[in-house]
Design an enzyme around this catalytic site. Sequence first.
Site, PDB file in Angstrom:
ATOM      1  N   LEU A  57       7.624  -0.003  -3.654  1.00 23.55           N
ATOM      2  CA  LEU A  57       6.353  -0.544  -4.126  1.00 23.55           C
ATOM      3  C   LEU A  57       6.114  -0.013  -5.528  1.00 23.55           C
ATOM      4  CD1 LEU A  57       3.879  -0.086  -1.095  1.00 23.55           C
ATOM      5  CD2 LEU A  57       4.991  -2.203  -1.826  1.00 23.55           C
ATOM      6  N   ASP A  58       5.493  -0.817  -6.369  1.00 23.40           N
ATOM      7  CA  ASP A  58       5.142  -0.346  -7.706  1.00 23.40           C
ATOM      8  C   ASP A  58       4.265   0.898  -7.608  1.00 23.40           C
ATOM      9  OD1 ASP A  58       6.457  -2.574  -8.653  1.00 23.40           O
ATOM     10  OD2 ASP A  58       4.628  -3.717  -9.079  1.00 23.40           O
ATOM     11  N   ARG A  59       4.385   1.753  -8.617  1.00 23.02           N
ATOM     12  CA  ARG A  59       3.663   3.030  -8.596  1.00 23.02           C
ATOM     13  C   ARG A  59       2.159   2.889  -8.361  1.00 23.02           C
ATOM     14  NH1 ARG A  59       5.274   8.248 -12.098  1.00 23.02           N
ATOM     15  NH2 ARG A  59       3.903   9.693 -11.029  1.00 23.02           N
ATOM     16  N   VAL A  61       0.543   0.694  -6.735  1.00 23.70           N
ATOM     17  CA  VAL A  61       0.262  -0.055  -5.499  1.00 23.70           C
ATOM     18  C   VAL A  61       0.303   0.900  -4.310  1.00 23.70           C
ATOM     19  CG1 VAL A  61       1.052  -1.950  -4.023  1.00 23.70           C
ATOM     20  CG2 VAL A  61       1.267  -2.127  -6.513  1.00 23.70           C
TER      21      VAL A  61
END
Length: 223
Positions: A57-59, A61
């Site tokens: 997951l993106d940081r 998120v």
Amino acid sequence: MEVVYEDNHIIIVNKQSGEIVQGDKTGDRPLSDIVKDYIKAKYHKPGEVFLGVVHRLDRPVSGLVVFARTSKALTRLNKMFAAGEIHKTYWAITKNTPQNAEGTLEHWLVRNESQNKSYAYDTEKPNAKKAILKYRVIGRSDNYNLLEVNLMTGRHHQIRCQLAAMGCPIKGDLKYGARRSNPDGSISLMARRIEFIHPVSKEPIVIEAPLPDDPLWQALCPL
């Protein structure tokens, strides 16, 4: 660290915004290392602990991240992700209201590596990848909307980029058009639910992440 499911083969963690799943150039301690330490301490494991990173997951998120505890589970989970057999549902808070309460978005995304950003186009471009997602509005307030999003493809920053292209940037996501950042540096996007058949036991697994500790999420959440 919040573990929401674990057995001998997999462990599912509720990632907090700001955490990185795997090590990167920042040198910050990744969630994968924290999970390894947890397993090592809980089960008194000698030596190096095996942990397979299945997806990221993106940081900024939050939400559910699945790790494999065995090589057998890692191999099977990788195949399941590639085949679209693991279903993730995302929730996103947006400032603007979509023209339609539900729909399908199709774009061609071009990734700019130096900017760590993707750009959405309505027609195919060189080096573009097709991106498809389905969304529906499941909550509303005077100023915000809560969207449920299901990905048909898995592209770089896909949800962030496509919702912004629709005119509905995610709350706090300055990179994709939000006017203001969130106080904690997060963006209002979470991996809310994950559903799949267990790679070893073949039992159905359905896990839902708790909402972030934020009154807006609580207010928008459908009953």
